[in-house]
Design a protein around this motif. Structure first.
Motif, PDB file in Angstrom:
ATOM      1  N   TYR A   1     131.002  -5.580 -17.376  1.00  7.05           N
ATOM      2  CA  TYR A   1     129.574  -6.070 -17.526  1.00  7.05           C
ATOM      3  C   TYR A   1     128.982  -7.068 -16.687  1.00  7.05           C
ATOM      4  O   TYR A   1     127.719  -6.829 -16.609  1.00  7.05           O
TER       5      TYR A   1
ATOM      6  N   ALA B   1     127.499  -5.253 -13.808  1.00  6.14           N
ATOM      7  CA  ALA B   1     126.447  -4.297 -14.302  1.00  6.14           C
ATOM      8  C   ALA B   1     124.978  -4.934 -14.289  1.00  6.14           C
ATOM      9  O   ALA B   1     124.135  -4.248 -14.514  1.00  6.14           O
ATOM     10  N   GLN B   2     125.030  -6.124 -14.513  1.00  4.76           N
ATOM     11  CA  GLN B   2     123.867  -7.343 -14.586  1.00  4.76           C
ATOM     12  C   GLN B   2     123.160  -6.990 -13.200  1.00  4.76           C
ATOM     13  O   GLN B   2     123.792  -7.297 -12.337  1.00  4.76           O
TER      14      GLN B   2
END
Length: 93
Positions: free
Chosen positions: A85, A88-89
């Protein structure tokens, strides 16, 4: 061909370990074992039909190992998901 060693060496290699070993044919009929044979006892234990899964039959040590493995697996999965996560930012400038 080049690179291959010719035949079997004339002398046996020196022993790596300090204690001599016996070939099975030299041991004779009465082979000396280091401990008692636990296989029949474990077979009886594992063949009991008591509804307990085979990987938990030996009691507390098995339960501890199983729960530790499950905790590490779940923790590792969560860590991987968080890392994925975060990766992916988009980067902040």
């Amino acid at each position: 061909p080049q690179g291959l060693r010719p035949g079997v060496p004339a002398e046996p290699p020196t022993m790596i370990f300090a204690t001599p070993t016996k070939v099975v044919s030299q041991a004779g009929e009465a082979a000396q074992y280091l401990g008692i044979n636990k296989v029949p006892d474990l077979q009886r234990l594992f063949q009991i039909s008591d509804g307990v899964p085979v990987h938990l039959k030996r009691g507390v040590p098995d339960k501890l190992l199983y729960r530790t493995t499950m905790a590490l697996t779940i923790g590792g999965t969560l860590y991987c998901l968080v890392a994925l996560y975060m990766a992916a930012q988009p980067r902040k400038k």
